[in-house]
Design a protein around this motif. Structure first.
Motif, PDB file in Angstrom:
ATOM      1  N   SER A 130      26.745  46.993  34.650  1.00 11.18           N
ATOM      2  CA  SER A 130      26.227  45.838  33.928  1.00 11.18           C
ATOM      3  C   SER A 130      26.304  44.632  34.847  1.00 11.18           C
ATOM      4  O   SER A 130      26.913  44.691  35.919  1.00 11.18           O
ATOM      5  CB  SER A 130      27.051  45.601  32.651  1.00 11.18           C
ATOM      6  OG  SER A 130      26.459  44.612  31.846  1.00 11.18           O
ATOM      7  N   ASP A 131      25.672  43.520  34.453  1.00 11.69           N
ATOM      8  CA  ASP A 131      25.742  42.336  35.307  1.00 11.69           C
ATOM      9  C   ASP A 131      26.729  41.329  34.734  1.00 11.69           C
ATOM     10  O   ASP A 131      27.288  41.507  33.638  1.00 11.69           O
ATOM     11  CB  ASP A 131      24.359  41.720  35.538  1.00 11.69           C
ATOM     12  CG  ASP A 131      23.714  41.157  34.280  1.00 11.69           C
ATOM     13  OD1 ASP A 131      24.435  40.882  33.295  1.00 11.69           O
ATOM     14  OD2 ASP A 131      22.492  40.959  34.273  1.00 11.69           O
ATOM     15  N   GLU A 132      26.947  40.238  35.460  1.00 11.06           N
ATOM     16  CA  GLU A 132      27.947  39.250  35.051  1.00 11.06           C
ATOM     17  C   GLU A 132      27.552  38.536  33.764  1.00 11.06           C
ATOM     18  O   GLU A 132      28.416  38.108  32.995  1.00 11.06           O
ATOM     19  CB  GLU A 132      28.165  38.237  36.178  1.00 11.06           C
ATOM     20  CG  GLU A 132      28.825  38.830  37.421  1.00 11.06           C
ATOM     21  CD  GLU A 132      29.061  37.801  38.496  1.00 11.06           C
ATOM     22  OE1 GLU A 132      28.714  36.621  38.269  1.00 11.06           O
ATOM     23  OE2 GLU A 132      29.586  38.157  39.568  1.00 11.06           O
ATOM     24  N   VAL A 133      26.258  38.369  33.543  1.00  6.76           N
ATOM     25  CA  VAL A 133      25.793  37.694  32.328  1.00  6.76           C
ATOM     26  C   VAL A 133      26.123  38.521  31.097  1.00  6.76           C
ATOM     27  O   VAL A 133      26.597  38.003  30.075  1.00  6.76           O
ATOM     28  CB  VAL A 133      24.278  37.426  32.400  1.00  6.76           C
ATOM     29  CG1 VAL A 133      23.752  36.929  31.056  1.00  6.76           C
ATOM     30  CG2 VAL A 133      23.975  36.397  33.484  1.00  6.76           C
ATOM     31  N   LEU A 134      25.905  39.827  31.174  1.00  4.15           N
ATOM     32  CA  LEU A 134      26.152  40.698  30.026  1.00  4.15           C
ATOM     33  C   LEU A 134      27.631  41.008  29.841  1.00  4.15           C
ATOM     34  O   LEU A 134      28.122  41.079  28.719  1.00  4.15           O
ATOM     35  CB  LEU A 134      25.382  42.008  30.202  1.00  4.15           C
ATOM     36  CG  LEU A 134      23.874  41.970  30.038  1.00  4.15           C
ATOM     37  CD1 LEU A 134      23.307  43.371  30.193  1.00  4.15           C
ATOM     38  CD2 LEU A 134      23.487  41.411  28.680  1.00  4.15           C
ATOM     39  N   GLY A 135      28.354  41.215  30.924  1.00  2.00           N
ATOM     40  CA  GLY A 135      29.712  41.735  30.812  1.00  2.00           C
ATOM     41  C   GLY A 135      29.670  43.226  30.515  1.00  2.00           C
ATOM     42  O   GLY A 135      28.607  43.827  30.322  1.00  2.00           O
ATOM     43  N   ASP A 136      30.826  43.840  30.466  1.00  2.00           N
ATOM     44  CA  ASP A 136      30.908  45.284  30.278  1.00  2.00           C
ATOM     45  C   ASP A 136      30.842  45.657  28.802  1.00  2.00           C
ATOM     46  O   ASP A 136      31.553  45.075  27.975  1.00  2.00           O
ATOM     47  CB  ASP A 136      32.212  45.819  30.871  1.00  2.00           C
ATOM     48  CG  ASP A 136      32.288  45.615  32.377  1.00  2.00           C
ATOM     49  OD1 ASP A 136      31.229  45.686  33.029  1.00  2.00           O
ATOM     50  OD2 ASP A 136      33.402  45.382  32.884  1.00  2.00           O
ATOM     51  N   PRO A 137      30.005  46.641  28.457  1.00  2.00           N
ATOM     52  CA  PRO A 137      29.935  47.063  27.061  1.00  2.00           C
ATOM     53  C   PRO A 137      31.179  47.821  26.643  1.00  2.00           C
ATOM     54  O   PRO A 137      31.832  48.476  27.462  1.00  2.00           O
ATOM     55  CB  PRO A 137      28.703  47.969  27.043  1.00  2.00           C
ATOM     56  CG  PRO A 137      28.615  48.515  28.428  1.00  2.00           C
ATOM     57  CD  PRO A 137      29.095  47.414  29.320  1.00  2.00           C
TER      58      PRO A 137
END
Length: 213
Positions: A130-137
């Motif tokens: 994932s990217d920094e904007v989304l964060g980890d699910p």
């Protein structure tokens, strides 16, 4: 691309009423918001369902079903209806946001030029890139993803930077998501409306669609 899009069985078990209308548009000529797209947004805002409408409540219930708190991370159509006047982004995003608000259903827009493999809706294992904007699910969270990683977290809450539609987007995928009580007739009408707006933006664009249920 459109034939390979899939919804994982674990998501179907969570919400058997879920369906998604995938619309692909090829050869778009996107650009900055203009008077046409401002008109689409204004008309949509006037026709928006109330926040307590059953169509919006259905998405809050779906979020709760996989452990999310919809008052903190809102379904996309819930968050969009709260943003009045509706934000101007670019022609293509304005088009699908206007359809989303008018019909009270979430719509995701993806730049196919930055996609790797096919889109699929899954319940996260917790180790997806994932990217920094989304964060980890979180484990069990409903996410859209491709071969490179998560493209949208919490079903339709927040999109990654990589696949956002910009003014340079040429080929795009739109995911119109349905839960009861939204009817299949209204889902189809929303798809037709989006296709018509995309055709207004780029008369020569090639558009195809597929219902996944």
């Amino acid at each position: 691309m459109i034939e390979a899009i899939r919804v994982d069985e674990a998501v179907r078990e969570l919400r058997p009423d879920f369906a998604v209308l995938a619309v692909c548009a090829y050869g778009l000529g996107n650009g900055p918001s203009d008077e046409r797209s401002r008109g689409w947004l204004t008309e949509a805002a006037e026709a928006a369902p109330p926040l307590d409408h059953d169509k919006i409540e259905a998405w809050r219930a779906a979020y709760r079903a996989f452990g999310a708190k919809p008052q903190r991370t809102r379904p996309s159509v819930d968050a969009l209806i709260r943003r009045m006047p509706l934000p101007e982004i670019n022609l293509v995003v304005d088009a699908y946001n206007s359809v989303s608000v008018r019909h009270g259903l979430p719509i995701g827009g993806e730049d196919l030029g930055h996609y790797e493999g096919a889109a699929r809706l899954v319940r996260a294992a917790g180790d997806e890139p994932s990217d920094e904007v989304l964060g980890d699910p979180g484990i069990g969270e409903v996410v859209w993803r491709d071969d490179a990683g998560v493209t949208c977290r919490r079903w339709n809450w927040r999109q990654c930077v990589r696949t956002r539609i910009t003014e340079e987007t040429v080929d795009a995928l739109f995911l119109l998501e349905r839960l009861e009580p939204l009817s299949f007739d209204e889902l189809s009408a929303a798809g037709d409306e989006l296709s018509a707006l995309l055709g207004t933006i780029t008369p020569g664009a090639r558009i195809e669609s597929r219902l996944i249920r």
